[in-house]
Scaffold this motif. Structure first.
Motif, PDB file in Angstrom:
ATOM      1  N   CYS A 149       0.863  -1.183   0.000  1.00 33.45           N
ATOM      2  CA  CYS A 149       0.000   0.000   0.000  1.00 33.45           C
ATOM      3  C   CYS A 149       0.899   1.231   0.000  1.00 33.45           C
ATOM      4  CB  CYS A 149      -0.931   0.017   1.217  1.00 33.45           C
ATOM      5  SG  CYS A 149      -0.057   0.138   2.786  1.00 33.45           S
ATOM      6  N   GLU A 150       0.265   2.379  -0.143  1.00 32.50           N
ATOM      7  CA  GLU A 150       1.025   3.622  -0.237  1.00 32.50           C
ATOM      8  C   GLU A 150       1.851   3.867   1.030  1.00 32.50           C
ATOM      9  OE1 GLU A 150      -0.982   6.948  -2.174  1.00 32.50           O
ATOM     10  OE2 GLU A 150      -0.153   8.233  -0.608  1.00 32.50           O
ATOM     11  N   ARG A 151       1.236   3.549   2.172  1.00 35.15           N
ATOM     12  CA  ARG A 151       1.890   3.813   3.456  1.00 35.15           C
ATOM     13  C   ARG A 151       3.216   3.045   3.580  1.00 35.15           C
ATOM     14  NH1 ARG A 151       1.907   1.072   7.979  1.00 35.15           N
ATOM     15  NH2 ARG A 151       0.385  -0.385   7.136  1.00 35.15           N
ATOM     16  N   THR A 152       3.201   1.748   3.228  1.00 32.08           N
ATOM     17  CA  THR A 152       4.432   0.948   3.361  1.00 32.08           C
ATOM     18  C   THR A 152       5.477   1.358   2.309  1.00 32.08           C
ATOM     19  OG1 THR A 152       3.382  -0.786   2.051  1.00 32.08           O
ATOM     20  CG2 THR A 152       3.375  -1.075   4.443  1.00 32.08           C
ATOM     21  N   ALA A 153       4.990   1.801   1.137  1.00 32.10           N
ATOM     22  CA  ALA A 153       5.929   2.250   0.096  1.00 32.10           C
ATOM     23  C   ALA A 153       6.632   3.539   0.539  1.00 32.10           C
ATOM     24  CB  ALA A 153       5.195   2.470  -1.218  1.00 32.10           C
ATOM     25  N   ILE A 154       5.856   4.476   1.079  1.00 30.75           N
ATOM     26  CA  ILE A 154       6.445   5.733   1.572  1.00 30.75           C
ATOM     27  C   ILE A 154       7.453   5.438   2.674  1.00 30.75           C
ATOM     28  CG2 ILE A 154       5.954   7.885   2.826  1.00 30.75           C
ATOM     29  CD1 ILE A 154       3.247   7.953   1.352  1.00 30.75           C
ATOM     30  N   ARG A 155       7.062   4.533   3.559  1.00 31.12           N
ATOM     31  CA  ARG A 155       7.926   4.176   4.693  1.00 31.12           C
ATOM     32  C   ARG A 155       9.243   3.552   4.191  1.00 31.12           C
ATOM     33  NH1 ARG A 155       9.165   6.163   9.126  1.00 31.12           N
ATOM     34  NH2 ARG A 155       9.886   4.701  10.683  1.00 31.12           N
ATOM     35  N   ALA A 156       9.119   2.615   3.224  1.00 31.47           N
ATOM     36  CA  ALA A 156      10.324   1.969   2.679  1.00 31.47           C
ATOM     37  C   ALA A 156      11.231   3.003   2.006  1.00 31.47           C
ATOM     38  CB  ALA A 156       9.942   0.889   1.679  1.00 31.47           C
ATOM     39  N   PHE A 157      10.624   3.979   1.330  1.00 31.63           N
ATOM     40  CA  PHE A 157      11.393   5.041   0.672  1.00 31.63           C
ATOM     41  C   PHE A 157      12.168   5.862   1.712  1.00 31.63           C
ATOM     42  CE2 PHE A 157      11.423   9.552  -0.668  1.00 31.63           C
ATOM     43  CZ  PHE A 157      12.286   9.458  -1.750  1.00 31.63           C
TER      44      PHE A 157
END
Lengths: 300, 43
Positions: free
Chosen positions: A267-275
Motif C-alpha cells: 500500500c502507499e503507506r508501506t511504500a512511503i515508509r520503505a522510501f
C-alpha cells in the motif's frame, strides 16, 4: 505578490529559485557521500583544498541537476512531485537553467583540476556527463532500467572524493560506489510505487508503470537482498572494524523489515515508509563508515 | 507599472545583486587561498 507579477515568468526568478534548481536534497546526499570518500582516503589535504573539493562536488551535483531541470521541463510540469520546480513553473527559463548548469559544471571541473588533481576532475566530469547524457537524455524516458544504470552517477561522488585526496582509486571507494549503486534502484522504485500515476502521466517508464506493482516489489526485495550483502563487504574484507560491522547489521535489519512490510502489505503507506527508511539506511551506512574510521584513529 | 510593483522589482534586483556580489567575493577569497596553498606547496 503584486497583481502585475501574478505571472511567474514576469516576476522573474528569486535567488532561492537558483538554489532549488540545483536540487539541494539530492546535493545533501551527494555531498555526504563525497565527504565520506574525502575523509576515508589515506593522506591529508590542506583545509583550504578540502573545502575546495567539497565545493566542487556540491557544485558539480548542482550543475547536473540544473541541466536535468532544463531537459525535463516538459515532464516536470506533468508530475505532482516536480511541478513546482523553478523551470516547471517558468520562474527560471529552461535555457537559463541550461546555461547555469553548463557554467557550474565547467567551474566545478576546472577548479577540481587546478586545485586538487585532474584524476578527480576527470571523474567529476564523467559523473556529471553520465547523469546528463546517459541517465537524463538517453535512459530516463526509454527504459525501466533507467535508474539501475543511471544510478552509477549518484554512486560516484565517494570515488571522486577519494581521488581528490589520493589522485587515484582503490577498493574501499569502489565498495562504497557498489553500495550506493545497489541502493539506488530499491530507493527509487519505492518512490515510484506511490507515484506511479505521476510517472505514467508523464510517460516515464518507471518499473511500476511498465511491469506493475507486484513485479516492482519483487525487484525491491531482490535488490535489497543484494544491497545488504554488498554492505557487509567492507567489514568482511577487513577495510572496516567492528563499529561498521555492527551498524551495517543493525541498519540492514531495519531496512529489511520495512522492505518485508512493503512486500507483505502493499500500500502507499508501506511504500512511503520503505522510501524514507532507505534514506536513513544510506546516511547511516556512510555515517558508520566515518565513525568506524574515526574510532580506528582514536585507538591507534 | 505601479509604484508598488516597481519597488518590488527594485528590491528583488537588489537582493539578487547582493547575492551575486557575495558569491563573487567568496570565489575571490577561495581562489586567493588556493593559490597561497599551492604556491606554498602544502598539498
Amino acid at each position: 505578490m503584486p497583481a502585475t507579477f501574478a505571472n511567474a515568468e514576469l516576476a522573474g526568478p528569486r535567488t532561492r529559485d537558483w538554489w532549488l534548481l540545483m536540487k539541494p536534497n539530492v546535493m545533501r546526499l551527494v555531498l555526504f557521500s563525497g565527504i565520506t570518500g574525502l575523509v576515508l582516503a589515506p593522506g591529508a589535504l590542506h583545509p583550504v583544498l578540502l573545502l575546495a573539493a567539497i565545493l566542487c562536488i556540491a557544485v558539480g551535483s548542482g550543475a547536473a541537476a540544473a541541466i536535468n531541470n532544463w531537459y525535463d521541463v516538459d515532464i516536470d510540469r506533468l508530475m505532482l512531485r516536480t511541478r513546482l520546480r523553478p523551470t516547471a513553473t517558468g520562474r527560471i527559463a529552461a535555457a537559463d537553467a541550461l546555461a547555469f548548469g553548463i557554467t557550474l559544471a565547467i567551474f566545478a571541473v576546472m577548479v577540481m583540476g587546478l586545485a586538487l588533481n585532474w584524476v578527480a576532475a576527470g571523474l567529476l566530469a564523467f559523473t556529471i556527463g553520465f547523469y546528463v547524457f546517459v541517465y537524463t537524455l538517453w535512459l530516463k524516458r526509454r527504459t525501466p532500467q533507467n535508474i539501475v544504470i543511471g544510478g552509477a552517477a549518484g554512486a560516484l561522488p565517494p570515488v571522486v572524493g577519494w581521488a581528490a585526496v589520493t589522485g587515484g582509486v582503490d577498493v574501499l571507494p569502489l565498495l562504497i560506489f557498489l553500495i550506493i549503486f545497489l541502493w539506488t534502484p530499491p530507493h527509487f522504485w519505492a518512490l515510484a510505487l506511490y507515484r506511479s500515476r505521476d510517472y505514467a502521466a508523464a510517460g516515464v517508464p518507471m518499473l511500476p508503470v511498465v511491469a506493475g506493482a507486484p513485479a516492482t516489489r519483487w525487484h525491491v526485495v531482490a535488490y535489497t537482498a543484494v544491497l545488504l550483502t554488498a554492505s557487509a563487504l567492507p567489514a568482511v574484507l577487513a577495510y572496516t572494524g567492528p563499529i561498521y560491522a555492527v551498524a551495517a547489521l543493525g541498519l540492514g535489519a531495519y531496512y529489511a523489515v520495512h522492505v518485508w512490510r512493503l512486500w507483505r502489505d502493499p500500500c502507499e503507506r508501506t511504500a512511503i515508509r520503505a522510501f524514507k527508511v532507505s534514506i536513513v539506511y544510506l546516511f547511516g551506512i556512510l555515517a558508520a563508515l566515518l565513525a568506524d574510521y574515526g574510532a580506528a584513529g582514536w585507538w591507534s | 507599472m505601479t509604484g508598488e510593483t516597481a519597488e518590488f522589482r527594485r528590491r528583488r534586483l537588489r537582493r539578487r545583486n547582493l547575492a551575486l556580489l557575495g558569491v563573487l567575493l567568496g570565489l575571490v577569497v577561495l581562489f586567493y587561498l588556493i593559490t597561497l596553498v599551492k604556491i606554498g606547496g602544502n598539498v
